[in-house]
Design a protein around this motif. Sequence first.
Motif, PDB file in Angstrom:
ATOM      1  N   VAL A 125      20.536  -0.863  26.800  1.00  0.00           N
ATOM      2  CA  VAL A 125      20.767  -2.280  27.124  1.00  0.00           C
ATOM      3  C   VAL A 125      19.463  -3.057  26.956  1.00  0.00           C
ATOM      4  O   VAL A 125      19.437  -4.147  26.373  1.00  0.00           O
ATOM      5  CB  VAL A 125      21.336  -2.429  28.549  1.00  0.00           C
ATOM      6  CG1 VAL A 125      21.380  -3.890  28.964  1.00  0.00           C
ATOM      7  CG2 VAL A 125      22.738  -1.814  28.625  1.00  0.00           C
ATOM      8  N   ALA A 126      18.352  -2.470  27.443  1.00  0.00           N
ATOM      9  CA  ALA A 126      17.054  -3.150  27.311  1.00  0.00           C
ATOM     10  C   ALA A 126      16.701  -3.346  25.836  1.00  0.00           C
ATOM     11  O   ALA A 126      16.277  -4.435  25.421  1.00  0.00           O
ATOM     12  CB  ALA A 126      15.969  -2.335  28.013  1.00  0.00           C
ATOM     13  N   GLN A 182      18.754  -6.088  24.149  1.00  0.00           N
ATOM     14  CA  GLN A 182      18.388  -7.461  24.510  1.00  0.00           C
ATOM     15  C   GLN A 182      17.162  -7.967  23.747  1.00  0.00           C
ATOM     16  O   GLN A 182      16.906  -9.160  23.731  1.00  0.00           O
ATOM     17  CB  GLN A 182      18.163  -7.565  26.024  1.00  0.00           C
ATOM     18  CG  GLN A 182      19.497  -7.443  26.774  1.00  0.00           C
ATOM     19  CD  GLN A 182      19.346  -7.628  28.269  1.00  0.00           C
ATOM     20  OE1 GLN A 182      18.484  -6.998  28.879  1.00  0.00           O
ATOM     21  NE2 GLN A 182      20.166  -8.466  28.861  1.00  0.00           N
ATOM     22  N   THR A 183      16.425  -7.032  23.143  1.00  0.00           N
ATOM     23  CA  THR A 183      15.245  -7.469  22.372  1.00  0.00           C
ATOM     24  C   THR A 183      15.545  -7.565  20.875  1.00  0.00           C
ATOM     25  O   THR A 183      14.694  -8.003  20.108  1.00  0.00           O
ATOM     26  CB  THR A 183      14.080  -6.474  22.545  1.00  0.00           C
ATOM     27  OG1 THR A 183      14.470  -5.220  21.968  1.00  0.00           O
ATOM     28  CG2 THR A 183      13.709  -6.299  24.003  1.00  0.00           C
ATOM     29  N   ALA A 240      23.434  -8.640  32.058  1.00  0.00           N
ATOM     30  CA  ALA A 240      23.527  -8.936  30.624  1.00  0.00           C
ATOM     31  C   ALA A 240      24.805  -9.728  30.354  1.00  0.00           C
ATOM     32  O   ALA A 240      25.802  -9.558  31.056  1.00  0.00           O
ATOM     33  CB  ALA A 240      23.546  -7.630  29.836  1.00  0.00           C
ATOM     34  N   GLU A 241      24.780 -10.584  29.328  1.00  0.00           N
ATOM     35  CA  GLU A 241      26.019 -11.226  28.888  1.00  0.00           C
ATOM     36  C   GLU A 241      26.726 -10.217  27.995  1.00  0.00           C
ATOM     37  O   GLU A 241      26.326  -9.994  26.843  1.00  0.00           O
ATOM     38  CB  GLU A 241      25.732 -12.526  28.133  1.00  0.00           C
ATOM     39  CG  GLU A 241      27.023 -13.292  27.860  1.00  0.00           C
ATOM     40  CD  GLU A 241      26.792 -14.577  27.085  1.00  0.00           C
ATOM     41  OE1 GLU A 241      25.629 -15.014  26.961  1.00  0.00           O
ATOM     42  OE2 GLU A 241      27.794 -15.142  26.596  1.00  0.00           O
ATOM     43  N   ALA A 242      27.751  -9.573  28.563  1.00  0.00           N
ATOM     44  CA  ALA A 242      28.298  -8.398  27.891  1.00  0.00           C
ATOM     45  C   ALA A 242      29.787  -8.244  28.173  1.00  0.00           C
ATOM     46  O   ALA A 242      30.322  -8.785  29.137  1.00  0.00           O
ATOM     47  CB  ALA A 242      27.561  -7.147  28.376  1.00  0.00           C
ATOM     48  N   PRO A 280      26.903 -11.400  23.145  1.00  0.00           N
ATOM     49  CA  PRO A 280      25.641 -10.745  22.722  1.00  0.00           C
ATOM     50  C   PRO A 280      25.677  -9.213  22.771  1.00  0.00           C
ATOM     51  O   PRO A 280      25.196  -8.563  21.858  1.00  0.00           O
ATOM     52  CB  PRO A 280      24.616 -11.304  23.712  1.00  0.00           C
ATOM     53  CG  PRO A 280      25.194 -12.590  24.189  1.00  0.00           C
ATOM     54  CD  PRO A 280      26.686 -12.422  24.181  1.00  0.00           C
ATOM     55  N   LEU A 281      26.244  -8.642  23.842  1.00  0.00           N
ATOM     56  CA  LEU A 281      26.292  -7.180  23.938  1.00  0.00           C
ATOM     57  C   LEU A 281      27.748  -6.741  24.113  1.00  0.00           C
ATOM     58  O   LEU A 281      28.456  -7.235  24.991  1.00  0.00           O
ATOM     59  CB  LEU A 281      25.485  -6.661  25.131  1.00  0.00           C
ATOM     60  CG  LEU A 281      24.012  -7.070  25.260  1.00  0.00           C
ATOM     61  CD1 LEU A 281      23.319  -6.242  26.341  1.00  0.00           C
ATOM     62  CD2 LEU A 281      23.274  -6.930  23.951  1.00  0.00           C
TER      63      LEU A 281
END
Length: 500
Positions: A290-291, A294-295, A331-333, A441-442
């Motif tokens: 997840v980290a 996000q990058t 997270a937006e997931a 995004p995810l």
Amino acid sequence: MTWRIAFAGAQHETNTFAPNLAGVQEFLMADSWPRLLQGQEVAHETHGMNLPIAGALAEAQVRGDILCHPLLWCAAEPSGPVTDDAFDMIGDIILAELEAAGPVDALYLDLHGAMVTQSFPDGEGALLERLRAELGPDLPIGVSLDLHANLSARLIELADCITIYRTYPHLDMAATGARCLRRLVQVLEGEVFHPAFRQAPFLVPLHAQATGMAPCDALYRALEDCDSVGSYVDMALGFTAADIADCGPAVLAYANTPELASSLAESALARLCQAEPLFQTQLVDARSAVAKAQTMSGHGPVILADVQDNPGAGGASDTTGLLHAFIEVNAEAILGVLCDPEAAQQAHAAGLGQDLYMSLGAGSGTCDDPPLHADFKVLQLSDGQVPYSGEMYGGGIASLGPSALLHVVGTQVRVVVSSVRVQGLDRALFTHFGIEPLDIPLVGVKSTAHFRADFEPGARGVICVEASGVFPCRLDASRYRCLRPGMRMGPLGPIFGQNV
Ligand SMILES: [Zn+2]
């Protein structure tokens, strides 16, 4: 000349590490694929679908010199072994329908190749043995198999020709059925195909088997170059969650002479073995994945594949490692498809737009993950009949049972929840609930590689996530008891038999 050909199919991919069995009910019901079909239903209900039997029947129609006798088609979602009752039922129906059909010239079978039953580690070999005992040794039998087949010498001995999918995601299921039918007609016309079979000495984890990437792209292109009227070569990469002696990749060549078949098989095996180091593919734990996602820059979502909880490989589809990782960092997931019949039922009882506090996931108890206790808002409700829109299953319908789109209140996380295990491989499983996953995004999917066909083209990246699940992708020799001695656990991995 008109040939009378009987058509039957029975597919199961067995994860011997999974606790739930595939019984009669699992073969009768619809899930990712249709319910059990008999007689003419097989032709009507599978028409136009990307299924081997549909491709074989369509090929027969186009040829015009074949009288088709559809007998049976059934499948159960991958799971632990097939019960003896279900296995007997499959053989009983095929033989009863064959008797009703009258004499036939040949039999086409749409099988998986990685079926393990309560009594037989080689389910397909055992089925062929039962059919041969009734039909005799001379009736030509053609079999199409999944790319994840764990090929056995017995199956090859009992069939006259076998074809195997050459794509993963399996976009060529119907094409492989059609290819099998063409080879079967060649057999009827007098062609003799001598088989040569070679097994590789290492397992390949499924997330490294996708044919859109190295090394499988080149390996499968090479097989197409071998296709000719009198010979051909196919390759199965094996289903690693089957603790049986025949587990693993294998190549299968057919030619007019045993010598040519052997030489083709040797060359294909050499190419496969040479590619062994290239199968090394990374797995990332859920938090790090997840980290990392996000990058990552670019357009479209990052697809986080929860590869070890894939119901299409026997997973419960209800582990929560990735879900917790999304929530921890808000997270937006979105995650799908998580199977939790109780939660789906509670969402339906609460009603559209309502909030409820409940426990989500981990109901199967197959892993140590805690369920998610939280407030949820019910964003969408459905009876779960979802027409697939992607290339692999387009034309078919997923049967999720009562299902819902839930929002985890206080976060940016949403979850698609089902009552029946269905692999998250098609965007329709999200768009049906009003969400275009390519806009999030995810995106977490409970799938090992099939998701790539419908999600990867619009995504900015893919990460294979190592979270809990009963479909191990990091292969560990200590889990196995029955592999062939000397098998390597993945590319250049430890050797089975040296630490158990
Ligand atoms: Zn497969």
